[in-house]
Design a protein around this motif. Structure first.
Motif, mmCIF file in Angstrom:
data_model
loop_
_atom_site.group_PDB
_atom_site.id
_atom_site.type_symbol
_atom_site.label_atom_id
_atom_site.label_comp_id
_atom_site.label_asym_id
_atom_site.label_seq_id
_atom_site.Cartn_x
_atom_site.Cartn_y
_atom_site.Cartn_z
ATOM 1 N N TYR A 30 0.790 -1.225 0.000
ATOM 2 C CA TYR A 30 0.000 0.000 0.000
ATOM 3 C C TYR A 30 0.825 1.280 0.000
ATOM 4 O O TYR A 30 0.283 2.366 0.157
ATOM 5 C CB TYR A 30 -0.948 0.010 1.210
ATOM 6 C CG TYR A 30 -2.024 -1.042 1.104
ATOM 7 C CD1 TYR A 30 -3.097 -0.873 0.248
ATOM 8 C CD2 TYR A 30 -1.956 -2.207 1.853
ATOM 9 C CE1 TYR A 30 -4.082 -1.838 0.142
ATOM 10 C CE2 TYR A 30 -2.937 -3.188 1.761
ATOM 11 C CZ TYR A 30 -3.991 -2.994 0.899
ATOM 12 O OH TYR A 30 -4.970 -3.952 0.795
ATOM 13 N N HIS A 31 2.111 1.182 -0.189
ATOM 14 C CA HIS A 31 2.976 2.366 -0.149
ATOM 15 C C HIS A 31 2.547 3.381 -1.216
ATOM 16 O O HIS A 31 2.261 3.016 -2.357
ATOM 17 C CB HIS A 31 4.439 1.969 -0.361
ATOM 18 C CG HIS A 31 5.386 3.042 0.052
ATOM 19 N ND1 HIS A 31 5.688 4.113 -0.761
ATOM 20 C CD2 HIS A 31 6.077 3.229 1.205
ATOM 21 C CE1 HIS A 31 6.533 4.902 -0.132
ATOM 22 N NE2 HIS A 31 6.792 4.397 1.060
ATOM 23 N N PRO A 32 2.496 4.677 -0.862
ATOM 24 C CA PRO A 32 2.063 5.706 -1.812
ATOM 25 C C PRO A 32 2.906 5.762 -3.092
ATOM 26 O O PRO A 32 2.389 6.114 -4.153
ATOM 27 C CB PRO A 32 2.201 7.009 -1.018
ATOM 28 C CG PRO A 32 2.095 6.600 0.400
ATOM 29 C CD PRO A 32 2.700 5.227 0.481
ATOM 30 N N ASP A 33 4.187 5.424 -3.019
ATOM 31 C CA ASP A 33 5.017 5.428 -4.226
ATOM 32 C C ASP A 33 4.602 4.343 -5.204
ATOM 33 O O ASP A 33 4.807 4.483 -6.414
ATOM 34 C CB ASP A 33 6.493 5.244 -3.866
ATOM 35 C CG ASP A 33 7.060 6.470 -3.157
ATOM 36 O OD1 ASP A 33 6.421 7.543 -3.221
ATOM 37 O OD2 ASP A 33 8.127 6.349 -2.533
ATOM 38 N N ARG A 34 4.029 3.272 -4.713
ATOM 39 C CA ARG A 34 3.565 2.187 -5.587
ATOM 40 C C ARG A 34 2.133 2.410 -6.055
ATOM 41 O O ARG A 34 1.670 1.728 -6.962
ATOM 42 C CB ARG A 34 3.641 0.846 -4.855
ATOM 43 C CG ARG A 34 5.043 0.368 -4.678
ATOM 44 C CD ARG A 34 5.027 -1.042 -4.187
ATOM 45 N NE ARG A 34 6.268 -1.674 -4.556
ATOM 46 C CZ ARG A 34 6.451 -2.960 -4.621
ATOM 47 N NH1 ARG A 34 5.463 -3.779 -4.355
ATOM 48 N NH2 ARG A 34 7.620 -3.445 -4.963
ATOM 49 N N ASN A 35 1.410 3.286 -5.381
ATOM 50 C CA ASN A 35 0.000 3.527 -5.684
ATOM 51 C C ASN A 35 -0.249 5.018 -5.854
ATOM 52 O O ASN A 35 -1.058 5.611 -5.144
ATOM 53 C CB ASN A 35 -0.871 2.984 -4.544
ATOM 54 C CG ASN A 35 -0.689 1.511 -4.325
ATOM 55 O OD1 ASN A 35 -1.172 0.703 -5.105
ATOM 56 N ND2 ASN A 35 0.046 1.142 -3.288
ATOM 57 N N LYS A 36 0.439 5.628 -6.787
ATOM 58 C CA LYS A 36 0.352 7.080 -6.986
ATOM 59 C C LYS A 36 -1.089 7.502 -7.281
ATOM 60 O O LYS A 36 -1.751 6.957 -8.136
ATOM 61 C CB LYS A 36 1.259 7.499 -8.117
ATOM 62 C CG LYS A 36 2.726 7.263 -7.810
ATOM 63 C CD LYS A 36 3.594 8.279 -8.494
ATOM 64 C CE LYS A 36 5.049 7.978 -8.310
ATOM 65 N NZ LYS A 36 5.577 8.310 -7.037
#
Length: 146
Positions: A30-36
């Motif tokens: 769920y990291h924001p860098d993976r889910n822009k």
């Protein structure tokens, strides 16, 4: 009340290693860098961090478990965790450290009060800089300053 164990997908009896492993797996997912741009993933990431923040700290986990099991005398896990931490100017809860005694020791060693920056009475009588280390330096190196 959120169940942090459910958030991380582990049992309440999970070891610190199991908590860490579950946290890392979900944090990567769920990291924001993976889910822009995905607001739901960002919210889930924050929730995972909050859960792991409590459960990775032994005091926070104990307070949370007490609240979850209905044995806490405080209204929330946050309040329980805050109450179990030492307060400034008081004896450290369970640590055996008296912060007032620590301040007095500082004054005796350095020759001034750290809060007021005033020299202690002993240094006022002598009239010298409380941080003057000339004598110690001269004694250690074996020569006097001219």
């Amino acid at each position: 009340m959120k169940n942090y164990y459910t958030v991380l997908g582990v049992l309440q009896t999970a070891s610190p290693e199991e908590l860490k492993k579950a946290f890392r797996k979900l944090a990567i997912k769920y990291h924001p860098d993976r889910n822009k741009g995905d607001q739901a993933a960002e919210a889930k990431f924050k929730e995972i961090n909050e859960a792991y923040g409590f459960l990775s700290d032994p005091e926070g986990k104990a307070a949370y478990d007490a609240k979850l099991n209905g044995t806490s005398r405080f209204g929330s896990p946050e309040a329980e965790a805050r109450a179990s931490r030492p307060q400034p100017g008081a004896t450290g809860a369970g640590t055996g450290i008296d912060l007032n005694d620590l301040e007095r020791s500082f004054e005796r060693f350095f020759g001034f009060n750290p809060q007021t920056k005033e020299p202690t009475q002993m240094n006022q009588k002598v009239g010298k800089n409380p941080m003057d280390t000339t004598a110690a330096f001269e004694k250690f190196f074996g020569f006097k300053k001219k």
